[in-house]
Design a protein around this motif. Sequence first.
Motif, PDB file in Angstrom:
ATOM      1  N   LEU A 158       2.120  11.194   4.506  1.00  0.00           N
ATOM      2  CA  LEU A 158       1.148  10.534   4.729  1.00  0.00           C
ATOM      3  C   LEU A 158       0.897   9.610   4.158  1.00  0.00           C
ATOM      4  CD1 LEU A 158      -2.408  11.576   5.135  1.00  0.00           C
ATOM      5  CD2 LEU A 158      -1.796  13.019   2.604  1.00  0.00           C
ATOM      6  N   ALA A 159       1.610   9.277   2.775  1.00  0.00           N
ATOM      7  CA  ALA A 159       1.409   7.429   2.437  1.00  0.00           C
ATOM      8  C   ALA A 159       1.673   6.734   3.433  1.00  0.00           C
ATOM      9  CB  ALA A 159       3.044   7.853   1.245  1.00  0.00           C
ATOM     10  N   LEU A 160       2.441   6.667   3.957  1.00  0.00           N
ATOM     11  CA  LEU A 160       3.190   5.868   4.392  1.00  0.00           C
ATOM     12  C   LEU A 160       2.497   5.569   5.618  1.00  0.00           C
ATOM     13  CD1 LEU A 160       5.329   3.882   5.876  1.00  0.00           C
ATOM     14  CD2 LEU A 160       6.118   5.351   6.999  1.00  0.00           C
ATOM     15  N   ALA A 161       1.862   7.088   6.295  1.00  0.00           N
ATOM     16  CA  ALA A 161       0.576   6.902   7.526  1.00  0.00           C
ATOM     17  C   ALA A 161      -0.326   5.974   7.115  1.00  0.00           C
ATOM     18  CB  ALA A 161       0.820   7.965   8.297  1.00  0.00           C
ATOM     19  N   LYS A 162      -1.115   5.740   6.027  1.00  0.00           N
ATOM     20  CA  LYS A 162      -2.564   5.881   5.540  1.00  0.00           C
ATOM     21  C   LYS A 162      -1.704   3.867   4.907  1.00  0.00           C
ATOM     22  CE  LYS A 162      -5.481   8.431   5.221  1.00  0.00           C
ATOM     23  NZ  LYS A 162      -6.506   8.223   6.766  1.00  0.00           N
ATOM     24  N   ALA A 163      -0.905   4.238   5.015  1.00  0.00           N
ATOM     25  CA  ALA A 163      -0.034   2.572   4.672  1.00  0.00           C
ATOM     26  C   ALA A 163      -0.948   2.031   5.320  1.00  0.00           C
ATOM     27  CB  ALA A 163       1.268   2.777   3.464  1.00  0.00           C
ATOM     28  N   LEU A 164       0.627   1.998   6.432  1.00  0.00           N
ATOM     29  CA  LEU A 164       0.262   1.350   7.788  1.00  0.00           C
ATOM     30  C   LEU A 164      -1.473   1.285   8.581  1.00  0.00           C
ATOM     31  CD1 LEU A 164       3.095   3.267   9.505  1.00  0.00           C
ATOM     32  CD2 LEU A 164       2.815   0.985   8.950  1.00  0.00           C
ATOM     33  N   ILE A 165      -2.681   2.043   8.673  1.00  0.00           N
ATOM     34  CA  ILE A 165      -3.867   2.305   8.795  1.00  0.00           C
ATOM     35  C   ILE A 165      -4.676   1.573   8.288  1.00  0.00           C
ATOM     36  CG2 ILE A 165      -5.160   3.458   9.652  1.00  0.00           C
ATOM     37  CD1 ILE A 165      -4.232   5.676   9.954  1.00  0.00           C
ATOM     38  N   LEU A 166      -4.835   1.119   6.616  1.00  0.00           N
ATOM     39  CA  LEU A 166      -5.179   0.681   6.241  1.00  0.00           C
ATOM     40  C   LEU A 166      -4.534  -1.021   5.954  1.00  0.00           C
ATOM     41  CD1 LEU A 166      -6.519   3.257   2.884  1.00  0.00           C
ATOM     42  CD2 LEU A 166      -7.409   2.073   4.874  1.00  0.00           C
ATOM     43  N   GLY A 167      -3.266  -1.590   6.219  1.00  0.00           N
ATOM     44  CA  GLY A 167      -2.880  -1.843   6.452  1.00  0.00           C
ATOM     45  C   GLY A 167      -3.582  -3.002   7.589  1.00  0.00           C
ATOM     46  N   LYS A 168      -3.591  -2.530   8.404  1.00  0.00           N
ATOM     47  CA  LYS A 168      -3.968  -3.411   9.505  1.00  0.00           C
ATOM     48  C   LYS A 168      -6.218  -3.756   9.182  1.00  0.00           C
ATOM     49  CE  LYS A 168      -3.704  -5.225  12.925  1.00  0.00           C
ATOM     50  NZ  LYS A 168      -2.911  -5.848  13.592  1.00  0.00           N
ATOM     51  N   PHE A 169      -6.207  -1.764   8.674  1.00  0.00           N
ATOM     52  CA  PHE A 169      -7.687  -2.532   8.670  1.00  0.00           C
ATOM     53  C   PHE A 169      -7.731  -3.158   7.722  1.00  0.00           C
ATOM     54  CE2 PHE A 169      -8.966   2.585   9.100  1.00  0.00           C
ATOM     55  CZ  PHE A 169      -9.234   1.896  10.550  1.00  0.00           C
ATOM     56  N   VAL A 170      -6.925  -4.177   6.149  1.00  0.00           N
ATOM     57  CA  VAL A 170      -7.623  -5.031   5.625  1.00  0.00           C
ATOM     58  C   VAL A 170      -7.296  -5.995   6.139  1.00  0.00           C
ATOM     59  CG1 VAL A 170      -5.732  -6.544   3.737  1.00  0.00           C
ATOM     60  CG2 VAL A 170      -6.646  -3.611   3.841  1.00  0.00           C
ATOM     61  N   LEU A 171      -5.781  -6.537   7.334  1.00  0.00           N
ATOM     62  CA  LEU A 171      -5.551  -7.698   7.668  1.00  0.00           C
ATOM     63  C   LEU A 171      -6.258  -7.651   9.211  1.00  0.00           C
ATOM     64  CD1 LEU A 171      -2.227  -7.451   8.452  1.00  0.00           C
ATOM     65  CD2 LEU A 171      -3.508  -8.750   6.519  1.00  0.00           C
ATOM     66  N   LEU A 184       0.304  -0.925   0.435  1.00  0.00           N
ATOM     67  CA  LEU A 184       0.084   0.079   0.352  1.00  0.00           C
ATOM     68  C   LEU A 184       0.700   1.126   0.043  1.00  0.00           C
ATOM     69  CD1 LEU A 184      -3.107  -1.102   2.579  1.00  0.00           C
ATOM     70  CD2 LEU A 184      -3.174  -0.076   0.064  1.00  0.00           C
ATOM     71  N   ALA A 185       2.159   1.214   0.283  1.00  0.00           N
ATOM     72  CA  ALA A 185       2.592   2.538   1.409  1.00  0.00           C
ATOM     73  C   ALA A 185       3.292   2.570  -1.047  1.00  0.00           C
ATOM     74  CB  ALA A 185       3.775   2.275   2.101  1.00  0.00           C
ATOM     75  N   VAL A 186       3.952   1.324  -1.311  1.00  0.00           N
ATOM     76  CA  VAL A 186       4.621   1.629  -2.792  1.00  0.00           C
ATOM     77  C   VAL A 186       3.559   2.074  -3.415  1.00  0.00           C
ATOM     78  CG1 VAL A 186       5.213   0.732  -4.568  1.00  0.00           C
ATOM     79  CG2 VAL A 186       6.474   0.036  -2.712  1.00  0.00           C
ATOM     80  N   CYS A 187       2.181   1.909  -3.307  1.00  0.00           N
ATOM     81  CA  CYS A 187       1.172   2.437  -4.581  1.00  0.00           C
ATOM     82  C   CYS A 187       0.173   3.714  -3.966  1.00  0.00           C
ATOM     83  CB  CYS A 187       0.111   1.256  -3.934  1.00  0.00           C
ATOM     84  SG  CYS A 187      -0.276   0.329  -5.026  1.00  0.00           S
ATOM     85  N   PHE A 188       0.640   3.746  -2.497  1.00  0.00           N
ATOM     86  CA  PHE A 188       0.493   5.414  -2.583  1.00  0.00           C
ATOM     87  C   PHE A 188       1.030   6.025  -3.002  1.00  0.00           C
ATOM     88  CE2 PHE A 188      -2.774   3.529   1.297  1.00  0.00           C
ATOM     89  CZ  PHE A 188      -3.616   3.120   0.139  1.00  0.00           C
ATOM     90  N   GLY A 189       2.822   5.308  -2.667  1.00  0.00           N
ATOM     91  CA  GLY A 189       3.497   6.897  -3.101  1.00  0.00           C
ATOM     92  C   GLY A 189       3.709   7.513  -4.080  1.00  0.00           C
ATOM     93  N   ALA A 190       3.295   6.183  -4.936  1.00  0.00           N
ATOM     94  CA  ALA A 190       3.161   6.771  -6.121  1.00  0.00           C
ATOM     95  C   ALA A 190       2.247   7.508  -6.469  1.00  0.00           C
ATOM     96  CB  ALA A 190       3.077   5.413  -6.955  1.00  0.00           C
ATOM     97  N   LEU A 191       1.166   7.626  -6.551  1.00  0.00           N
ATOM     98  CA  LEU A 191       0.310   8.178  -6.127  1.00  0.00           C
ATOM     99  C   LEU A 191       0.469   9.940  -5.618  1.00  0.00           C
ATOM    100  CD1 LEU A 191      -2.947   6.541  -6.084  1.00  0.00           C
ATOM    101  CD2 LEU A 191      -2.103   6.748  -8.410  1.00  0.00           C
TER     102      LEU A 191
END
Length: 190
Positions: free
Chosen positions: A63-76, A36-43
């Motif tokens: 912000l990309a990293l923070a959102k990736a960490l939060i959404l990664g936990k949500f996904v799991l 997610l961080a790679v995808c959000f970082g690219a965007l």
Amino acid sequence: MAAAPQRDVGPKSKRAVLVHRARDELIQYLAVSTYLAVCFGALIFFKAAVLGSEGIEYQRFGLALAKALILGKFVLVLERLNIGNRVKSTGVLFADVLVKALLFTTLLLVLTVAEEVIVGHLNGQSVRDVLKGFAGGTMPEVLATVVLMFLVLVPYFAYRELAAALGEATFSQLLFKRQRLKRAQRPQRR
């Protein structure tokens, strides 16, 4: 398949099982969050480049990293709750991937809005103010965010579904081990 009979596990064995499970979950969390961080970082890099060409400075890579960490936990968490598995399979892998991606996009949107409202409340903002600023604040930006989230989740669920269909070990071997692939021959043109 019948479950293995439960045997009394000693304290050291229970601890080893918990450590092993925690390690596996951490690896999964880091894998999802990194994707997610790679995808959000690219965007965000793309957005910064577009805005930069107009003379507007924009750099929110944290912000990309923070959102990736939060959404990664949500996904799991959603996966642990078997949310995607409760939807009846269509029998077509591609359709199942799209359904799961759409379901998770919807749920992640709801969880993200809830998270933003809670953080806004803690910072003294009203729900209305938080929602006005959500995903850029305009309806096109909100829709673009939802579409991009869906497009980010499609490859993730394609990977997960293929791994489940082929078996995790077989799929990982196909992806990450050097091997001689048989290529289909193209028909000869006359």
